[in-house]
Design a protein around this motif. Structure first.
Motif, mmCIF file in Angstrom:
data_model
loop_
_atom_site.group_PDB
_atom_site.id
_atom_site.type_symbol
_atom_site.label_atom_id
_atom_site.label_comp_id
_atom_site.label_asym_id
_atom_site.label_seq_id
_atom_site.Cartn_x
_atom_site.Cartn_y
_atom_site.Cartn_z
ATOM 1 N N ASP A 34 -12.474 9.849 -10.863
ATOM 2 C CA ASP A 34 -13.368 11.123 -10.352
ATOM 3 C C ASP A 34 -13.060 12.210 -11.145
ATOM 4 O O ASP A 34 -14.271 13.125 -11.909
ATOM 5 C CB ASP A 34 -12.667 12.335 -8.541
ATOM 6 N N LEU A 82 1.596 4.095 -2.887
ATOM 7 C CA LEU A 82 0.289 5.130 -2.803
ATOM 8 C C LEU A 82 0.378 5.667 -4.052
ATOM 9 O O LEU A 82 -0.911 6.785 -4.612
ATOM 10 C CB LEU A 82 0.608 5.903 -1.481
ATOM 11 N N SER A 83 1.183 6.439 -4.490
ATOM 12 C CA SER A 83 0.791 7.456 -5.285
ATOM 13 C C SER A 83 0.483 6.992 -7.583
ATOM 14 O O SER A 83 -0.495 7.803 -7.296
ATOM 15 C CB SER A 83 3.005 7.529 -6.677
ATOM 16 N N SER A 124 0.527 -1.290 -0.066
ATOM 17 C CA SER A 124 0.192 -0.330 -0.449
ATOM 18 C C SER A 124 1.156 0.907 0.110
ATOM 19 O O SER A 124 0.115 2.411 -0.424
ATOM 20 C CB SER A 124 -0.696 -0.121 1.047
ATOM 21 N N GLN A 165 -7.354 7.531 -9.103
ATOM 22 C CA GLN A 165 -8.103 7.771 -8.826
ATOM 23 C C GLN A 165 -8.988 8.853 -8.865
ATOM 24 O O GLN A 165 -9.904 9.070 -9.169
ATOM 25 C CB GLN A 165 -8.247 8.022 -7.034
ATOM 26 N N GLU A 166 -7.259 9.637 -9.071
ATOM 27 C CA GLU A 166 -7.805 11.132 -9.667
ATOM 28 C C GLU A 166 -8.415 11.353 -10.974
ATOM 29 O O GLU A 166 -8.947 11.707 -11.303
ATOM 30 C CB GLU A 166 -6.691 12.413 -9.576
ATOM 31 N N SER A 216 -2.938 6.622 -6.622
ATOM 32 C CA SER A 216 -3.620 7.783 -5.630
ATOM 33 C C SER A 216 -4.361 8.819 -7.170
ATOM 34 O O SER A 216 -5.085 9.332 -7.409
ATOM 35 C CB SER A 216 -2.124 8.914 -5.225
ATOM 36 N N ALA A 217 -3.355 8.847 -8.213
ATOM 37 C CA ALA A 217 -3.184 8.732 -9.434
ATOM 38 C C ALA A 217 -5.038 8.247 -10.413
ATOM 39 O O ALA A 217 -5.428 8.857 -10.266
ATOM 40 C CB ALA A 217 -2.071 8.866 -9.967
#
Length: 127
Positions: free
Chosen positions: A124, A113-114, A109, A120-121, A117-118
């Motif tokens: 979205d 993480l990066s 995890s 997910q962005e 997160s990328a």
């Protein structure tokens, strides 16, 4: 296949909703369990220390999770007859066997993480 103390034979299939292995996966896949096992993997701890070290966990969730882990044989609760009473939690031998797999998940995890997160962005932004 597992044989219980009463002689009942259990066949594990976590894809079966009624299988006890599903409940075990639910327990060890819970975020609070992962964090509690992680802290207790470093050293035995009192309730207040666990609550302090695991940010965001409520007293109720910590109590419920510790009771479940104790019931499952993963955590041992020791009461010391002192004034005031001192209670410590420690991993059992079975609980210690979870350290490596859970540490691997924690490591994964943090390493990803990066990327997550990328993703997910980006997801979205499409929505």
């Amino acid at each position: 296949m597992v044989t219980t103390s009463t002689g009942q034979v259990l066949h594990g299939n976590p894809y079966d909703a009624d299988c006890p292995s599903r409940r075990i996966l639910d327990r060890i896949g819970d975020r609070w369990t992962v964090l509690i096992i992680g802290v207790l993997g470093e050293s035995d701890a009192r309730f207040s220390e666990l609550r302090r070290r695991i940010e965001g966990i409520s007293q109720k969730m910590l109590t419920q999770t510790l009771r479940g882990l104790e019931r499952d044989g993963l955590v041992r609760r020791t009461v010391y007859p002192e004034v005031p009473v001192r209670v410590e939690y420690a991993l059992t031998d079975a609980g210690r066997t979870l350290l490596d797999p859970l540490r691997a998940l924690q490591k994964w995890s943090m390493e990803h993480l990066s990327d997550v997160s990328a993703s997910q962005e980006a997801y979205d932004r499409k929505g």
